[in-house]
Design an enzyme around this catalytic site. Structure first.
Site, PDB file in Angstrom:
ATOM      1  N   HIS A  65      22.684 -24.467 -14.657  1.00 36.62           N
ATOM      2  CA  HIS A  65      22.371 -25.220 -13.474  1.00 36.62           C
ATOM      3  C   HIS A  65      21.199 -24.275 -12.557  1.00 36.62           C
ATOM      4  O   HIS A  65      21.715 -23.422 -11.996  1.00 36.62           O
ATOM      5  CB  HIS A  65      22.299 -26.453 -12.428  1.00 36.62           C
ATOM      6  CG  HIS A  65      23.197 -27.257 -13.966  1.00 36.62           C
ATOM      7  ND1 HIS A  65      25.109 -27.268 -13.376  1.00 36.62           N
ATOM      8  CD2 HIS A  65      22.479 -27.998 -14.998  1.00 36.62           C
ATOM      9  CE1 HIS A  65      25.035 -28.438 -14.826  1.00 36.62           C
ATOM     10  NE2 HIS A  65      23.964 -28.579 -15.171  1.00 36.62           N
ATOM     11  N   GLU A  68      21.746 -24.204  -8.473  1.00 39.18           N
ATOM     12  CA  GLU A  68      22.882 -23.738  -8.541  1.00 39.18           C
ATOM     13  C   GLU A  68      23.116 -21.845  -8.033  1.00 39.18           C
ATOM     14  O   GLU A  68      23.692 -21.352  -9.069  1.00 39.18           O
ATOM     15  CB  GLU A  68      24.026 -23.646  -9.325  1.00 39.18           C
ATOM     16  CG  GLU A  68      24.325 -25.512  -9.108  1.00 39.18           C
ATOM     17  CD  GLU A  68      24.992 -26.040 -10.238  1.00 39.18           C
ATOM     18  OE1 GLU A  68      24.864 -27.053 -10.033  1.00 39.18           O
ATOM     19  OE2 GLU A  68      25.686 -25.292 -11.465  1.00 39.18           O
ATOM     20  N   ARG A 123      17.227 -28.570 -11.408  1.00 43.31           N
ATOM     21  CA  ARG A 123      18.453 -28.907 -11.842  1.00 43.31           C
ATOM     22  C   ARG A 123      18.150 -28.600 -13.795  1.00 43.31           C
ATOM     23  O   ARG A 123      19.550 -27.304 -14.353  1.00 43.31           O
ATOM     24  CB  ARG A 123      19.371 -29.894 -11.686  1.00 43.31           C
ATOM     25  CG  ARG A 123      20.490 -30.100 -12.702  1.00 43.31           C
ATOM     26  CD  ARG A 123      21.063 -31.003 -12.508  1.00 43.31           C
ATOM     27  NE  ARG A 123      22.030 -31.541 -13.152  1.00 43.31           N
ATOM     28  CZ  ARG A 123      23.267 -31.463 -13.179  1.00 43.31           C
ATOM     29  NH1 ARG A 123      23.906 -31.055 -11.739  1.00 43.31           N
ATOM     30  NH2 ARG A 123      24.135 -31.430 -13.941  1.00 43.31           N
ATOM     31  N   HIS A 189      29.531 -22.068 -11.474  1.00 49.16           N
ATOM     32  CA  HIS A 189      28.402 -23.359 -11.023  1.00 49.16           C
ATOM     33  C   HIS A 189      28.798 -23.318  -9.664  1.00 49.16           C
ATOM     34  O   HIS A 189      29.624 -22.800  -9.739  1.00 49.16           O
ATOM     35  CB  HIS A 189      28.474 -25.265 -11.783  1.00 49.16           C
ATOM     36  CG  HIS A 189      28.263 -25.006 -13.263  1.00 49.16           C
ATOM     37  ND1 HIS A 189      28.005 -26.321 -13.295  1.00 49.16           N
ATOM     38  CD2 HIS A 189      28.952 -24.856 -14.138  1.00 49.16           C
ATOM     39  CE1 HIS A 189      27.440 -25.951 -14.980  1.00 49.16           C
ATOM     40  NE2 HIS A 189      28.471 -25.029 -15.483  1.00 49.16           N
ATOM     41  N   GLU A 263      33.364 -24.580  -9.779  1.00 47.60           N
ATOM     42  CA  GLU A 263      32.515 -24.895  -8.707  1.00 47.60           C
ATOM     43  C   GLU A 263      32.857 -24.103  -7.479  1.00 47.60           C
ATOM     44  O   GLU A 263      33.675 -24.125  -7.136  1.00 47.60           O
ATOM     45  CB  GLU A 263      32.581 -26.564  -8.985  1.00 47.60           C
ATOM     46  CG  GLU A 263      31.782 -27.366  -9.550  1.00 47.60           C
ATOM     47  CD  GLU A 263      30.542 -27.824  -9.305  1.00 47.60           C
ATOM     48  OE1 GLU A 263      29.595 -26.789  -9.532  1.00 47.60           O
ATOM     49  OE2 GLU A 263      30.333 -29.827  -8.679  1.00 47.60           O
TER      50      GLU A 263
HETATM   51  N1  LIG Z   1      32.245 -31.373 -19.447  1.00 44.47           N
HETATM   52  C1  LIG Z   1      31.860 -30.793 -18.087  1.00 44.47           C
HETATM   53  N2  LIG Z   1      32.179 -29.756 -16.931  1.00 44.47           N
HETATM   54  C2  LIG Z   1      31.447 -30.371 -15.523  1.00 44.47           C
HETATM   55  C3  LIG Z   1      30.974 -30.684 -14.975  1.00 44.47           C
HETATM   56  C4  LIG Z   1      30.520 -30.843 -13.812  1.00 44.47           C
HETATM   57  C5  LIG Z   1      29.068 -29.486 -13.617  1.00 44.47           C
HETATM   58  C6  LIG Z   1      29.154 -29.929 -12.290  1.00 44.47           C
HETATM   59 SE1  LIG Z   1      27.244 -28.589 -10.944  1.00 44.47          SE
HETATM   60  C7  LIG Z   1      28.324 -30.806 -14.120  1.00 44.47           C
HETATM   61  O1  LIG Z   1      27.826 -31.448 -14.135  1.00 44.47           O
HETATM   62  O2  LIG Z   1      27.283 -30.549 -15.232  1.00 44.47           O
HETATM   63  C8  LIG Z   1      29.679 -31.637 -16.148  1.00 44.47           C
HETATM   64  C9  LIG Z   1      30.940 -31.885 -17.529  1.00 44.47           C
HETATM   65 CL1  LIG Z   1      30.012 -32.496 -18.222  1.00 44.47          CL
HETATM   66 ZN   LIG Z   2      26.412 -27.478 -12.219  1.00 42.43          ZN
HETATM   67 ZN   LIG Z   3      28.124 -28.278  -9.218  1.00 38.29          ZN
END
Ligand SMILES: Nc1ncc(C[C@H](C[SeH])C(=O)O)cc1Cl
Ligand SMILES: [Zn+2]
Ligand SMILES: [Zn+2]
Ligand SMILES: [Zn+2]
Length: 301
Positions: A65, A68, A123, A189, A263
């Site tokens: 992302h 981040e 993002r 992230h 995170e």
């Molecule tokens: N499989 C996953 N694992 C972690 C996340 C959280 C991250 C945090 Se920025 C996101 O929203 O892409 C989201 C998904 Cl879909």
């Molecule tokens: Zn992220």
């Molecule tokens: Zn995040």
């Protein structure tokens, strides 16, 4: 010039990659796994004592992302720490002697560059599709893991099909090619201070849920031991939100058992705009969590 305690531009990171990857031929090398939509190179750094035999590996990506920024800062920090503490830090020395670590410092290079030059809060990728005025797809919704379609103008648009984003396809191809040696997948992230593991695409518990939780809690405790920073560990669906198409779920279902999404700091005070003064402490504490997971792999393999 490049600094480990600043949010470096893509140009500075690119020249850092060139210099660091030729700094120590016994411990680091680089391989370009493809280009981004806008033609920037995706370069994986391979860390580990050079060996004629194939070693088990950890794969870590940063900067999926674009906004981040602490994430690519951590991958740069990790590479620096690995090279500078090999031979003095016993955990790092045994890690690099017995395993390889593949590090992708910036996954979503086009998006990262765009946040430096245009929109700090971007993002997604920067891909364009005829017929839509909206740009980019969320590279953490574009993996073939419970994938289903969504609105192209959403910030979490999952793409027109799984792996439609060339950046995702490049990394998925690399992991597939190396799945027999990759024992852990770590994707970095921000923000929220969470250590997530599968699944996010379903509320069902993963087959290895209890072990993944145990390792996550150990890693969080190691992280907390430095500055007291508190992380929450758990499956994505219940710990952050249910969502499909994520890289950790895809890697886990491919057979990479130890699959985690970090995170990093903070919990919302600065959010994505984490001050540069927090880069060092954030990276130092996160090193402890990553080294905990690596040590666990070495002890149990
Ligand atoms: N499989 C996953 N694992 C972690 C996340 C959280 C991250 C945090 Se920025 C996101 O929203 O892409 C989201 C998904 Cl879909
Ligand atoms: Zn992220
Ligand atoms: Zn995040
Ligand atoms: Zn350090």
């Amino acid at each position: 010039t490049h600094s480990y305690t600043k949010y470096n531009s893509w140009d500075k990171i690119q020249s850092w990659i060139a210099s660091i990857s030729s700094s120590n031929p016994n411990l680091i090398s680089k391989q370009v796994i493809g280009n981004t939509y806008e033609g920037r190179p995706m370069t994986i750094l391979k860390l580990g004592k050079k060996s004629s035999s194939t070693k088990p590996a950890i794969f870590m990506d940063c900067g999926i992302h674009a906004r981040e920024w602490i994430s690519p800062a951590f991958c740069q920090w990790f590479v620096k720490e690995a090279l500078s503490t090999y031979g003095s830090d016993s955990q790092m020395t045994s890690l690099l002697d017995q395993m390889d670590v593949f590090v992708l410092p910036v996954f979503n290079v086009d998006g990262y560059d765009y946040t430096h030059k245009s929109n700090r809060m971007w993002r997604k990728t920067r891909s364009k599709k005829s017929g839509s005025s909206c740009i980019g797809a969320d590279p953490n919704r574009n993996w073939n893991a419970g994938w289903s379609s969504s609105n192209p103008c959403s910030d979490t648009f999952c793409g027109y099909s799984p792996e439609s984003e060339i950046e995702v396809k490049n990394v998925a191809d690399f992991i597939r090619r190396n799945k027999s040696i990759i024992k852990a997948y770590l994707t970095i992230h921000s923000y929220s201070q969470l250590l997530l593991f599968p699944y996010s695409y379903t509320y069902d518990l993963a087959e290895h849920h209890s072990e993944l939780l145990k390792v996550a809690e150990g890693a969080s405790a190691a992280l907390r031991s430095l500055y007291g920073t508190r992380y929450t560990s758990g499956p994505g669906a219940t710990t952050i939100y249910p969502a499909a198409g994520g890289s950790d779920d895809w890697a886990y279902d491919l057979g990479v058992k130890y699959s985690y999404t970090f995170e990093l700091r903070d919990t919302g005070r600065y959010g994505f705009l984490l001050p540069e003064s927090e880069i060092k402490p954030t990276c130092e504490e996160t090193m402890l969590a990553v080294k905990y997971i690596a040590a666990y792999l070495l002890c149990t393999s």
